[in-house]
Write a protein that holds these residues in place. Structure first.
Motif, PDB file in Angstrom:
ATOM      1  N   PRO A  39      94.824 -41.173  87.953  1.00 37.57           N
ATOM      2  CA  PRO A  39      95.575 -40.816  86.742  1.00 37.57           C
ATOM      3  C   PRO A  39      96.877 -41.585  86.671  1.00 37.57           C
ATOM      4  O   PRO A  39      97.379 -42.083  87.670  1.00 37.57           O
ATOM      5  CB  PRO A  39      95.838 -39.320  86.932  1.00 37.57           C
ATOM      6  N   TYR A  40      97.427 -41.661  85.475  1.00 37.68           N
ATOM      7  CA  TYR A  40      98.768 -42.208  85.296  1.00 37.68           C
ATOM      8  C   TYR A  40      99.664 -41.072  84.824  1.00 37.68           C
ATOM      9  O   TYR A  40      99.348 -40.396  83.846  1.00 37.68           O
ATOM     10  CB  TYR A  40      98.788 -43.340  84.263  1.00 37.68           C
ATOM     11  N   ALA A  41     100.763 -40.846  85.520  1.00 37.81           N
ATOM     12  CA  ALA A  41     101.689 -39.782  85.144  1.00 37.81           C
ATOM     13  C   ALA A  41     102.599 -40.295  84.055  1.00 37.81           C
ATOM     14  O   ALA A  41     103.478 -41.108  84.304  1.00 37.81           O
ATOM     15  CB  ALA A  41     102.494 -39.325  86.353  1.00 37.81           C
ATOM     16  N   GLY A  42     102.426 -39.820  82.849  1.00 36.43           N
ATOM     17  CA  GLY A  42     103.209 -40.322  81.726  1.00 36.43           C
ATOM     18  C   GLY A  42     104.558 -39.663  81.583  1.00 36.43           C
ATOM     19  O   GLY A  42     105.389 -40.092  80.796  1.00 36.43           O
ATOM     20  N   ASP A  43     104.812 -38.597  82.314  1.00 33.47           N
ATOM     21  CA  ASP A  43     106.085 -37.896  82.231  1.00 33.47           C
ATOM     22  C   ASP A  43     106.681 -37.788  83.620  1.00 33.47           C
ATOM     23  O   ASP A  43     105.972 -37.706  84.615  1.00 33.47           O
ATOM     24  CB  ASP A  43     105.895 -36.496  81.656  1.00 33.47           C
ATOM     25  N   ARG A 421     102.723 -46.524  93.068  1.00 32.85           N
ATOM     26  CA  ARG A 421     102.392 -45.571  92.010  1.00 32.85           C
ATOM     27  C   ARG A 421     103.592 -45.496  91.073  1.00 32.85           C
ATOM     28  O   ARG A 421     104.709 -45.237  91.505  1.00 32.85           O
ATOM     29  CB  ARG A 421     102.070 -44.194  92.573  1.00 32.85           C
ATOM     30  N   LEU A 422     103.359 -45.757  89.785  1.00 31.23           N
ATOM     31  CA  LEU A 422     104.431 -45.791  88.798  1.00 31.23           C
ATOM     32  C   LEU A 422     104.349 -44.578  87.879  1.00 31.23           C
ATOM     33  O   LEU A 422     103.258 -44.156  87.494  1.00 31.23           O
ATOM     34  CB  LEU A 422     104.369 -47.066  87.957  1.00 31.23           C
ATOM     35  N   THR A 423     105.512 -44.053  87.515  1.00 38.44           N
ATOM     36  CA  THR A 423     105.612 -42.920  86.607  1.00 38.44           C
ATOM     37  C   THR A 423     106.515 -43.301  85.450  1.00 38.44           C
ATOM     38  O   THR A 423     107.606 -43.827  85.672  1.00 38.44           O
ATOM     39  CB  THR A 423     106.202 -41.690  87.333  1.00 38.44           C
ATOM     40  N   GLY A 424     106.072 -43.051  84.238  1.00 42.56           N
ATOM     41  CA  GLY A 424     106.904 -43.323  83.080  1.00 42.56           C
ATOM     42  C   GLY A 424     107.824 -42.166  82.782  1.00 42.56           C
ATOM     43  O   GLY A 424     107.557 -41.025  83.158  1.00 42.56           O
ATOM     44  N   PHE A 443     110.460 -49.329  77.953  1.00 41.89           N
ATOM     45  CA  PHE A 443     109.359 -48.924  78.819  1.00 41.89           C
ATOM     46  C   PHE A 443     109.915 -48.902  80.238  1.00 41.89           C
ATOM     47  O   PHE A 443     110.253 -49.951  80.796  1.00 41.89           O
ATOM     48  CB  PHE A 443     108.194 -49.907  78.728  1.00 41.89           C
ATOM     49  N   ASP A 444     110.034 -47.727  80.819  1.00 43.69           N
ATOM     50  CA  ASP A 444     110.682 -47.641  82.119  1.00 43.69           C
ATOM     51  C   ASP A 444     110.287 -46.354  82.818  1.00 43.69           C
ATOM     52  O   ASP A 444     109.598 -45.508  82.259  1.00 43.69           O
ATOM     53  CB  ASP A 444     112.204 -47.746  81.981  1.00 43.69           C
ATOM     54  N   GLY A 445     110.720 -46.236  84.062  1.00 38.14           N
ATOM     55  CA  GLY A 445     110.409 -45.036  84.816  1.00 38.14           C
ATOM     56  C   GLY A 445     110.757 -45.199  86.274  1.00 38.14           C
ATOM     57  O   GLY A 445     111.544 -46.070  86.659  1.00 38.14           O
ATOM     58  N   SER A 446     110.164 -44.367  87.113  1.00 36.87           N
ATOM     59  CA  SER A 446     110.381 -44.404  88.552  1.00 36.87           C
ATOM     60  C   SER A 446     109.049 -44.635  89.245  1.00 36.87           C
ATOM     61  O   SER A 446     107.988 -44.652  88.607  1.00 36.87           O
ATOM     62  CB  SER A 446     111.020 -43.099  89.036  1.00 36.87           C
ATOM     63  N   GLY A 447     109.088 -44.808  90.543  1.00 35.33           N
ATOM     64  CA  GLY A 447     107.858 -45.057  91.278  1.00 35.33           C
ATOM     65  C   GLY A 447     108.005 -44.727  92.738  1.00 35.33           C
ATOM     66  O   GLY A 447     109.111 -44.504  93.245  1.00 35.33           O
ATOM     67  N   GLU A 448     106.875 -44.695  93.415  1.00 39.34           N
ATOM     68  CA  GLU A 448     106.874 -44.437  94.850  1.00 39.34           C
ATOM     69  C   GLU A 448     105.911 -45.395  95.531  1.00 39.34           C
ATOM     70  O   GLU A 448     104.921 -45.845  94.952  1.00 39.34           O
ATOM     71  CB  GLU A 448     106.471 -42.998  95.148  1.00 39.34           C
TER      72      GLU A 448
END
Length: 686
Positions: A39-43, A421-424, A443-448
């Motif tokens: 899955p992609y975490a959009g939030d 793994r990227l999260t928006g 378009f941005d976010g955090s990741g692990e």
């Protein structure tokens, strides 16, 4: 606004069918290997680090380099409130002012000229061509009388990654290292029959793959480079040279074959695409589309890497059993690694580093932690595949002593392999697949970074460490990595430490049964690609958290689904399908393209990454018909590019060439390295 040219290809990006056949074995016309349902975490997950907090923390940047630690932006910048929350220091500039230092040249217009086209006031020349002799005893190139023995002493075919290293004690000279990704047999041999290649043709192709090391001499006045033939450091590594498997999976039963029961000795390196240059003076080379060389694949031998179930394009399996997976099921496991070469020791055996994982490595570029441990960033060039990093557990020794060099050659054998793994940070309903920016303006976010294996310890349930290294894609599937739009070359900025990842394209994005657009990959049917900018938490390359934003969303600037870091879109050069990236001495990012889907030939582009002109894209050159731009090097006085597969156009052959580059009509088309310099002898773009 610059006029765009009519689209000339229906293949992914702007590639010809011939490129797809010989370059990657028609990878884009096969089913996507990644069938996982990650899955992609959009939030943003409650309690997770916010993207902006990470970016603020990373404003304090210390980057360890080969020459020591360089401090950039030691104090955090003031974060002015702006629409979308973009820090003022990172916003795009306006229409006023001159281009960033290093990019002050007249942009080359999109074109389809069968030549290397450079800005006014710049000169160019071929540094070295396919077939030029570089070893003692190698004959002059004669395409009508070519032999495998001759080719093994000559510069290889389809040059890609380039590295220039200093050469002590020989003023004006440097060591050029080049990858040779693949061969276009139909453009190499008169009367070539793809259904019935000869053994000699196969052996010539084996010798044309691999790596070249060649010393080059600088002309003092202009900076022009010429090859020094038959130098003591000149070297060829081919598909039959000896390589050594090292690291935690070396000697594994998964790597043993009938010819090598030890699982440590490999003949050859294949499909070397981009690479990297280490702070300790070696070069790294990514084995990419290795799967296409192996016939007889099955569910038991393939393991998600796309081996052919039938015969291969080149039919090498007819002449060497190791290319038949039905007879040698483990041979393909010995390719798909990062290769390390010591260009200063022509007697050394290059290493294939198993600790860095096995996949379609586009590149591998290291930086150092504050305590001197290398961190290597890597992309897996496949639709819906992943972005990785490796963090070494060993520190680099400074100096050039024998002890230091031997120690540093082991740095990439011990450490931890991670996948991203990227999260928006925008609601999923704001990512509509068109490239329209979400409400926050980015378009941005955090990741692990998810650990996969450390030494002999697996962090993936149900897989041993050896299985993680050999079947890294399967491990990343299980770990829940984020599916990306073909992550290719990657480069950390020497000035800021931020990491830039070229995501070339993915025309399967959003198709039925395939992953839909997400914040990191925001366009369905993505023809043009994007550049992702990543900042490690507190600028610590070994951190397990990062922030990211899309720096560029490529394509026609008139398309509302494009983005150039906020810079006015009517002032940028059109850019499509970013592939290889590098930095110039001023901190600008340079991007070479592969498969321009806007109708122009591929080219090389510079873009400012900071200051009031951040996001301004300027085209520096274009390459000939059918060619790809790759391997860029941008030094103070010169630019080098690999002009790969010129004339690679559907229906072309030796008898009916589609290009006359570089030597004119009546001469065979030859992939070559090209150097560009200013006619007045001054530095590039100042």
């Amino acid at each position: 606004m610059r006029r765009l040219l009519p689209l000339i290809s229906s293949h992914p990006g702007g590639r010809s069918a011939m490129t797809c056949r010989y370059r990657c074995g028609d990878a884009c016309f096969h089913e996507v290997p990644n069938t996982s349902d990650n899955p992609y975490a959009g939030d943003v997950i409650a309690g997770a680090l916010s993207r902006r907090n990470v970016l603020r923390a990373s404003a304090v940047v210390t980057v360890a380099t080969a020459t020591g630690a360089a401090a950039v932006d030691r104090a955090p910048r003031a974060q002015a409130a702006v629409p979308g929350g973009v820090p003022t220091a990172l916003q795009g500039g306006g229409a006023s002012g001159t281009a960033a230092r290093g990019l002050r040249f007249g942009s080359v217009e999109p074109n389809t000229t069968d030549a290397v086209t450079v800005p006014e006031g710049y000169a160019q020349d071929v540094v070295i061509r396919w077939g030029e002799p570089i070893l003692r005893g190698a004959p002059a190139f004669d395409p009508d009388r070519q032999t495998a023995k001759a080719q093994a002493g000559q510069f290889g075919y389809n040059n890609d990654f380039l590295s220039l290293l200093p050469l002590r004690g020989e003023p004006g000279r440097q060591v050029l290292v080049a990858n040779h990704e693949y061969t276009d047999e139909v453009l190499m041999f008169k009367g070539y029959d793809p259904e019935n290649p000869t053994r000699e043709q196969a052996e010539i192709a084996w010798a044309a793959h691999g790596l070249s090391v060649v010393v080059v001499q600088e002309e003092p006045k202009s900076g022009r480079l010429t090859a020094v033939t038959r130098h003591r450091l000149n070297r060829r590594l081919t598909a039959t040279s000896e390589f050594r498997l090292t690291g935690p999976a070396a000697g594994s039963a998964l790597l043993k074959t009938s010819a090598d029961p030890t699982g440590t000795k490999v003949l050859g390196t294949l499909n070397n695409c981009a690479g990297g240059t280490t702070p300790w003076g070696t070069t790294l080379h990514g084995e990419e589309n290795f799967n296409q060389y192996f016939a007889g694949g099955s569910s038991a031998t393939d393991k998600r890497y796309g081996l052919s179930t039938g015969p291969t394009e080149r039919k090498w399996e007819r002449f060497d059993r190791r290319f038949d997976a039905a007879r040698e099921p483990n041979e393909s496991h010995r390719f798909g690694w990062v290769v390390e070469l010591d260009p200063y020791d022509p007697e050394s055996t290059p290493r294939k580093h198993t600790a860095l994982g096995r996949f379609k490595h586009e590149a591998a570029q290291p930086r150092l932690t504050a305590d001197g441990r290398p961190v290597v960033y890597m992309g897996d060039d496949e639709r819906f595949d992943y972005f990785y990093k490796f963090v070494s557990s060993k520190r680099m020794m400074k100096g050039t002593s024998r002890a230091a060099r031997e120690h540093n050659l082991t740095l990439l054998d011990e450490g931890t392999l991670y996948v991203a793994r990227l999260t928006g940070d925008s609601p999923a309903d704001q990512i509509d697949g068109t490239g329209k920016l979400p409400a926050d303006g980015e378009f941005d976010g955090s990741g692990e970074w998810i650990p996969l294996a450390t030494g002999d310890t697996s962090h993936v349930d149900g897989m041993t460490a050896e299985e993680v290294y050999v079947f890294t894609r399967l491990a990343a599937d299980k770990a829940g990595a984020t599916k990306m739009d073909r992550p290719e070359d990657v480069e950390p900025s020497p000035r800021t430490g931020r990491v830039y990842i070229a995501l070339t394209n993915n025309t399967d994005r959003g198709k039925s049964g395939k992953a839909a657009a997400d914040e990191a990959n925001p366009r369905n049917l993505n023809k043009h690609g994007q550049i992702l900018e990543l900042a490690e938490f507190f600028d610590d390359p070994s951190a397990d958290r990062f922030a990211w934003r899309l720096f560029l969303v490529a394509g026609d600037p008139e398309d509302p689904g494009t983005y150039f870091a906020g810079f006015p879109k009517d002032e940028v050069s059109p850019i499509s399908c970013p592939d290889n990236v590098t930095f110039d001495p001023h901190g600008n990012l340079w991007i070479s393209t592969d498969g321009n889907a806007l109708g122009s030939h591929d080219g090389l582009f510079g873009v400012a990454t900071a200051g009031p002109r951040r996001g301004e894209v300027k085209q520096f050159l274009t390459v000939p018909k059918g060619a790809e731009t790759c391997g860029p090097i941008v030094q103070g006085r010169r630019v080098l590019v690999s002009v790969q597969h010129p004339g690679e156009v559907d229906g072309a052959s030796v008898e009916k060439p589609a290009s006359t580059w570089p030597d004119g009509p009546g001469r065979i088309v030859r992939p070559s390295v090209v150097g560009v310099w200013r006619e007045d002898g001054r530095d590039i773009g100042v």
